[in-house]
Write a protein that holds these residues in place. Structure first.
Motif, PDB file in Angstrom:
ATOM      1  N   ILE A   1       0.754  -1.558   0.232  1.00 21.05           N
ATOM      2  CA  ILE A   1      -0.430   0.003   0.259  1.00 21.05           C
ATOM      3  C   ILE A   1       0.719   1.203   0.451  1.00 21.05           C
ATOM      4  CG2 ILE A   1      -1.667  -0.662   1.238  1.00 21.05           C
ATOM      5  CD1 ILE A   1      -0.697  -0.130   3.495  1.00 21.05           C
TER       6      ILE A   1
ATOM      7  N   LEU B   1      -4.033   7.111   5.245  1.00 15.59           N
ATOM      8  CA  LEU B   1      -5.071   7.736   4.911  1.00 15.59           C
ATOM      9  C   LEU B   1      -6.394   7.856   6.637  1.00 15.59           C
ATOM     10  CD1 LEU B   1      -8.271   7.913   2.977  1.00 15.59           C
ATOM     11  CD2 LEU B   1      -8.018   5.192   3.441  1.00 15.59           C
ATOM     12  N   THR B   2      -5.914   6.616   7.339  1.00 19.90           N
ATOM     13  CA  THR B   2      -6.479   6.866   8.467  1.00 19.90           C
ATOM     14  C   THR B   2      -6.593   7.994   9.693  1.00 19.90           C
ATOM     15  OG1 THR B   2      -6.297   4.586   8.221  1.00 19.90           O
ATOM     16  CG2 THR B   2      -7.065   5.734  11.143  1.00 19.90           C
TER      17      THR B   2
ATOM     18  N   LEU C   1      -3.383   8.882  11.837  1.00 23.89           N
ATOM     19  CA  LEU C   1      -3.279   8.214  12.423  1.00 23.89           C
ATOM     20  C   LEU C   1      -3.016   7.092  12.279  1.00 23.89           C
ATOM     21  CD1 LEU C   1      -3.417   7.771  15.782  1.00 23.89           C
ATOM     22  CD2 LEU C   1      -5.886   7.225  15.249  1.00 23.89           C
TER      23      LEU C   1
ATOM     24  N   CYS D   1      -0.686   5.062  10.959  1.00 26.80           N
ATOM     25  CA  CYS D   1      -0.057   5.161   9.407  1.00 26.80           C
ATOM     26  C   CYS D   1       1.716   3.919  10.355  1.00 26.80           C
ATOM     27  CB  CYS D   1       0.668   5.899   9.659  1.00 26.80           C
ATOM     28  SG  CYS D   1       1.623   6.321   7.307  1.00 26.80           S
ATOM     29  N   THR D   2       1.011   2.873   9.026  1.00 28.84           N
ATOM     30  CA  THR D   2       2.102   1.836   9.728  1.00 28.84           C
ATOM     31  C   THR D   2       4.049   2.253   8.796  1.00 28.84           C
ATOM     32  OG1 THR D   2       1.048  -0.210   9.704  1.00 28.84           O
ATOM     33  CG2 THR D   2       2.836  -1.194   9.055  1.00 28.84           C
TER      34      THR D   2
ATOM     35  N   SER E   1     -11.848  -4.136   7.142  1.00 30.36           N
ATOM     36  CA  SER E   1     -12.354  -4.862   8.419  1.00 30.36           C
ATOM     37  C   SER E   1     -13.040  -5.404   7.517  1.00 30.36           C
ATOM     38  CB  SER E   1     -13.064  -4.163   9.155  1.00 30.36           C
ATOM     39  OG  SER E   1     -13.799  -3.156   9.523  1.00 30.36           O
TER      40      SER E   1
ATOM     41  N   GLU F   1     -15.986  -6.708   8.543  1.00 29.91           N
ATOM     42  CA  GLU F   1     -17.305  -5.404   8.104  1.00 29.91           C
ATOM     43  C   GLU F   1     -16.827  -5.150   6.222  1.00 29.91           C
ATOM     44  OE1 GLU F   1     -15.862  -5.719  11.736  1.00 29.91           O
ATOM     45  OE2 GLU F   1     -16.902  -7.213  12.032  1.00 29.91           O
TER      46      GLU F   1
HETATM   47  C1  LIG Z   1      -2.022  -2.014  12.968  1.00 26.06           C
HETATM   48  C2  LIG Z   1      -2.431  -0.605  12.663  1.00 26.06           C
HETATM   49  C3  LIG Z   1      -1.630  -0.919  11.364  1.00 26.06           C
HETATM   50  C4  LIG Z   1      -3.051   0.451  10.763  1.00 26.06           C
HETATM   51  N1  LIG Z   1      -1.383   0.920   9.221  1.00 26.06           N
HETATM   52  C5  LIG Z   1      -2.615   1.489   9.371  1.00 26.06           C
HETATM   53  C6  LIG Z   1      -1.712   2.560   8.147  1.00 26.06           C
HETATM   54  O1  LIG Z   1      -0.770   2.284   7.068  1.00 26.06           O
HETATM   55  N2  LIG Z   1      -1.939   3.401   7.136  1.00 26.06           N
HETATM   56  C7  LIG Z   1      -3.272   3.850   6.949  1.00 26.06           C
HETATM   57  O2  LIG Z   1      -3.983   4.774   6.973  1.00 26.06           O
HETATM   58  N3  LIG Z   1      -4.105   2.909   8.547  1.00 26.06           N
HETATM   59  C8  LIG Z   1      -3.753   2.343   8.831  1.00 26.06           C
HETATM   60  N4  LIG Z   1      -4.927   1.482  10.068  1.00 26.06           N
HETATM   61  C9  LIG Z   1      -6.035   1.587  10.216  1.00 26.06           C
HETATM   62  C10 LIG Z   1      -6.557   0.591   9.832  1.00 26.06           C
HETATM   63  O3  LIG Z   1      -6.598   0.883   8.468  1.00 26.06           O
HETATM   64  C11 LIG Z   1      -8.199   0.875  10.274  1.00 26.06           C
HETATM   65  O4  LIG Z   1      -8.160   0.745  12.250  1.00 26.06           O
HETATM   66  C12 LIG Z   1      -9.320  -0.185   9.483  1.00 26.06           C
HETATM   67  O5  LIG Z   1      -9.716   1.039   8.575  1.00 26.06           O
HETATM   68  C13 LIG Z   1     -11.185   0.731  10.965  1.00 26.06           C
HETATM   69  O6  LIG Z   1     -10.634   2.150  10.726  1.00 26.06           O
HETATM   70  P1  LIG Z   1     -11.307   2.353  12.470  1.00 26.06           P
HETATM   71  O7  LIG Z   1     -10.005   1.573  13.553  1.00 26.06           O
HETATM   72  O8  LIG Z   1     -11.694   3.579  13.062  1.00 26.06           O
HETATM   73  O9  LIG Z   1     -12.556   1.520  13.169  1.00 26.06           O
HETATM   74  P2  LIG Z   1     -14.315   1.877  12.720  1.00 26.06           P
HETATM   75  O10 LIG Z   1     -14.105   2.755  11.502  1.00 26.06           O
HETATM   76  O11 LIG Z   1     -14.109   3.012  13.757  1.00 26.06           O
HETATM   77  O12 LIG Z   1     -15.307   0.801  12.491  1.00 26.06           O
HETATM   78  C14 LIG Z   1     -15.096  -0.092  14.097  1.00 26.06           C
HETATM   79  C15 LIG Z   1     -16.048  -1.278  13.104  1.00 26.06           C
HETATM   80  O13 LIG Z   1     -17.223  -1.006  13.080  1.00 26.06           O
HETATM   81  C16 LIG Z   1     -17.279  -1.375  11.853  1.00 26.06           C
HETATM   82  N5  LIG Z   1     -17.922  -0.908  11.384  1.00 26.06           N
HETATM   83  C17 LIG Z   1     -17.379  -0.049  10.522  1.00 26.06           C
HETATM   84  N6  LIG Z   1     -18.277   0.929   9.712  1.00 26.06           N
HETATM   85  C18 LIG Z   1     -19.189   0.051   9.390  1.00 26.06           C
HETATM   86  C19 LIG Z   1     -20.502  -0.586   8.537  1.00 26.06           C
HETATM   87  N7  LIG Z   1     -20.910   0.593   7.938  1.00 26.06           N
HETATM   88  N8  LIG Z   1     -21.292  -1.410   8.951  1.00 26.06           N
HETATM   89  C20 LIG Z   1     -20.443  -2.371   9.686  1.00 26.06           C
HETATM   90  N9  LIG Z   1     -19.714  -2.582  10.171  1.00 26.06           N
HETATM   91  C21 LIG Z   1     -19.148  -0.641  10.019  1.00 26.06           C
HETATM   92  C22 LIG Z   1     -16.454  -1.729  11.681  1.00 26.06           C
HETATM   93  O14 LIG Z   1     -15.357  -2.923  10.606  1.00 26.06           O
HETATM   94  C23 LIG Z   1     -14.953  -2.363  12.748  1.00 26.06           C
HETATM   95  O15 LIG Z   1     -15.477  -3.246  12.899  1.00 26.06           O
HETATM   96  C24 LIG Z   1      -3.890   0.700  10.810  1.00 26.06           C
HETATM   97  C25 LIG Z   1      -4.822   0.444  11.963  1.00 26.06           C
HETATM   98  C26 LIG Z   1      -3.940  -0.479  12.845  1.00 26.06           C
HETATM   99  C27 LIG Z   1      -4.196  -0.977  13.993  1.00 26.06           C
END
Ligand SMILES: Cc1cc2nc3c(=O)[nH]c(=O)nc-3n(C[C@H](O)[C@H](O)[C@H](O)COP(=O)(O)OP(=O)(O)OC[C@H]3O[C@@H](n4cnc5c(N)ncnc54)[C@H](O)[C@@H]3O)c2cc1C
Length: 621
Positions: A143, A175-176, A207, A209-210, A431, A433
């Motif tokens: 990515i 992105l996050t 946030l 960002c790996t 995820s 979901e």
């Molecule tokens: C170790 C780690 C490494 C990462 N690396 C990167 C990276 O390199 N770059 C980057 O940009 N991001 C990165 N991320 C972010 C990662 O991609 C996000 O954690 C992921 O996209 C989920 O977002 P969130 O954690 O905010 O969960 P949320 O979006 O808040 O979701 C919480 C829960 O609700 C569910 N959910 C959300 N929306 C819906 C829906 N519409 N219907 C049903 N269920 C739903 C989700 O599946 C999850 O179970 C990393 C995260 C971690 C923990």
């Protein structure tokens, strides 16, 4: 100067959907096995004969893979990396030396120029040894900058950045944000054109960002000024290639997680960072689409890391279940444990077929956006079950750390670490979901194109009339044909004992297409909110894809290696029996389930009507 109004407010569901829809790839220019499957068409010709690696590519990849394997075996101590939370500099330097940071970067820019399949083989080796190293290499290449640069970079951008990346400049993907997880609509990082128009001024915070804390280059998604289209504001998200040595880029807190202890992951802050205009990737407003397209192949890394976990767990379980004697017999002779090991062997074979087939299909130029999403979803969920079973088979030792086992003089089997490192696979890069929803959206796409105006509220009378005529013409042929077929006839004879399973896939694909249609008719626009139903439909599609991949792969192995092939066919047969039971259950659940009362109870819980259930414990948060 143009500005982007800050999005301090909550984004509505409609706005979030609009942003996601705008970024969706709408065209299906190339063939897609899974899209057809959801429409009731089983295109076995797309996956059979099972693709094989080009011998020239194999010959080029072999020395690199052999050197990588030797390096991992001799130089990487994954328990130490986990314990100390750092990857030793000499390990990173050694990987750079091997070319492991530029596996897919074309040779003319200094990379190894290997294929997606060779890259996946390399990542399987790395993942079998160390999760944190996998995160480093995968965030960089799946990515991080190399993949979008290859897909969307200009010649100038490639010439500037590929050689640096191939030499080992570490990259990341940002992105996050704290308020932006699965839904990017509320993005608050902004970029506005500078007054002289030669640059963009980037501000905001990313946030998780790996690789962020150690990255030299980062793809950053930011909101750019909205456009007005047909009198309506259209939010724009643009991708920028940012050098972390530029003024205003700051590394924030390095995050610590349940597993992947030596992953370099953290917050990145941008304060008035001046990004030259030529560092926009692909084009203004195309950032989200770039992220989605990048992930189509980027997502194939996690499925192959599952294969590595599955193979390790199978070995660990096999050795322990034979060695450990309880109640007078090796535990592997007790039915409960044997059932787990049998299922594990079948699932590991299936995970490999799914991941590998997707890699091959992407190389053939097929549209794999659905296959990759299924592979990510199916393999990460399968991998988690396999690991959970392995912990159970190892008993107390499954819960004990490798260091503690070693200190007691026992073999330091790192099942506890494997479990901690693996869990995130069900969350990041889409995820489980979100993968379900993404696949469901595409499964419904053809129906929405034909009959969407009939069910979507707010369409005019004339639009509804046109949709009615369109739907009547389409479904008059399509619907009856989803009932009729020849799949109980002796077709697919060349698959021998597996032919019956392929006929099941063909029949079930038609049943799946009918199921999608029936759910749409029954629930109309409310179907969007019946996620449990949609998820069952997606799960059926995933099982059918896995069955097809497994049969095609076993058949290929049978042809290329008789004795081993026969064993593969037996495993494939068992996997298909298991999958058929799961498919039947999912179909049944479409019409007989407790989804509505369960949703109702959840809402009561959320309204605080069942706080009594939470009493009797100490709440310190
Ligand atoms: C170790 C780690 C490494 C990462 N690396 C990167 C990276 O390199 N770059 C980057 O940009 N991001 C990165 N991320 C972010 C990662 O991609 C996000 O954690 C992921 O996209 C989920 O977002 P969130 O954690 O905010 O969960 P949320 O979006 O808040 O979701 C919480 C829960 O609700 C569910 N959910 C959300 N929306 C819906 C829906 N519409 N219907 C049903 N269920 C739903 C989700 O599946 C999850 O179970 C990393 C995260 C971690 C923990």
């Amino acid at each position: 100067m143009a500005t982007v109004e800050q999005v301090g407010r909550r984004v509505s569901a409609a706005e979030a959907r609009e942003v996601a829809e705008a970024a969706r790839e709408k065209e299906w220019a190339a063939a897609s096995f899974v899209r057809d499957l959801f429409l009731g068409k089983f295109r076995v010709d797309l996956i059979h004969p099972y693709p094989q690696t080009d011998p020239e590519e194999d010959a080029r990849a072999r020395p690199f893979l052999a050197a990588l394997e030797k390096f991992l075996r001799e130089k990487v101590d994954a328990d130490r990396i986990d314990r100390e939370g750092e990857i030793p500099p000499e390990v990173i330097a050694g990987l750079k030396e091997l070319g492991a940071f530029g596996i897919k970067i074309p040779r003319e820019y200094g990379g190894l120029g290997l294929s997606q399949i060779s890259y996946m083989r390399a990542m399987e080796l790395v993942a079998s040894v160390c999760g944190s190293l996998t995160a480093l290499l995968s965030a960089h290449q799946s990515i991080g900058v190399p993949q979008p640069l290859k897909l969307f970079g200009t010649e100038e951008q490639k010439k500037t950045y590929f050689p640096r990346l191939a030499r080992g400049a570490v990259s990341a993907f940002a992105l996050t944000e704290p308020g932006v997880g699965s839904d990017p609509a509320a993005m608050e990082t902004t970029a506005v054109p500078s007054e002289d128009g030669t640059a963009w001024i980037l501000n905001g915070e990313k946030l998780w960002c790996t690789n962020g804390p150690v990255a030299d280059l980062v793809v950053v998604m930011a909101r750019t000024p909205s456009k007005i289209v047909d009198g309506k504001e259209k939010r724009q998200i643009t991708a920028f290639l940012v050098d972390t040595s530029w003024p205003g880029v700051e590394v924030g807190h390095r995050c610590d997680f349940m597993g992947l202890k030596a992953m370099y992951n953290g917050a990145l802050r941008f304060h008035n960072v001046r990004v030259p205009r030529e560092n926009v990737l692909w084009g203004e407003g195309k950032g989200l689409k770039l992220a989605l397209v990048t992930l189509n192949t980027g997502r194939l890394t996690l499925p192959i890391t599952t294969v590595a976990a599955g193979k390790n767990c199978l070995r660990i379980s096999r050795e322990w279940a034979a060695e450990r004697v309880q109640w007078g017999r090796p535990i592997g002779k007790h039915d409960a444990i044997a059932q787990k090991i049998g299922a594990m062997a079948a699932s590991t074979f299936a995970a490999e077929a799914v991941a590998e087939l997707c890699g091959f299909l992407s190389e053939r130029g097929y549209d794999i956006r659905l296959e990759a999403a299924i592979a990510k979803l199916y393999n990460s969920e399968t991998g988690w079950r396999i690991i959970d079973d392995t912990v159970q088979i190892r008993g107390g030792r499954g819960y004990e750390t490798a260091d503690s086992l070693r200190a007691r003089g026992e073999k330091p089997v790192p099942v506890e670490r494997i479990m901690r490192d693996f869990r995130i696979n069900l969350i990041f890069e889409g995820s489980s979901e979100i993968m379900h929803l993404f696949i469901a959206r595409e499964a419904l796409d053809r129906h929405l194109q034909i009959a969407g105006d009939l069910i979507v509220p707010g369409t005019s009378g004339s639009e509804k009339l046109r949709a009615f005529v369109r739907a009547a013409l389409f479904y008059a042929w399509w619907y009856p044909s989803r009932w009729l077929g020849w799949s109980r006839w002796p077709r697919y004879r060349e698959f021998g004992t597996l032919a019956g399973h392929l006929r099941f896939v063909e029949r079930s694909a038609r049943r799946l297409a009918r199921g999608v249609f029936h759910c749409m008719v029954r629930h109309g626009p409310k179907l969007e909110h019946r996620q449990a139903l949609l998820f069952r439909l997606v799960d059926v599609g995933a099982e059918l894809f896995a069955m097809a991949a497994v049969c095609a792969r076993a058949q290929m192995l049978l042809r290329s290696d008789g004795a081993a092939g026969e064993r593969a066919v037996r495993i494939a047969d068992l996997f298909c029996q298991h999958a058929r039971r799961r498919v039947r259950l999912k179909f049944k659940g479409l019409w007989s389930n407790d989804d509505v009362p369960t949703y109702g109870l959840a809402q009561e819980v959320l309204r605080g009507e069942h706080l009594w259930l939470e009493q009797g414990v100490v709440n310190r948060n």
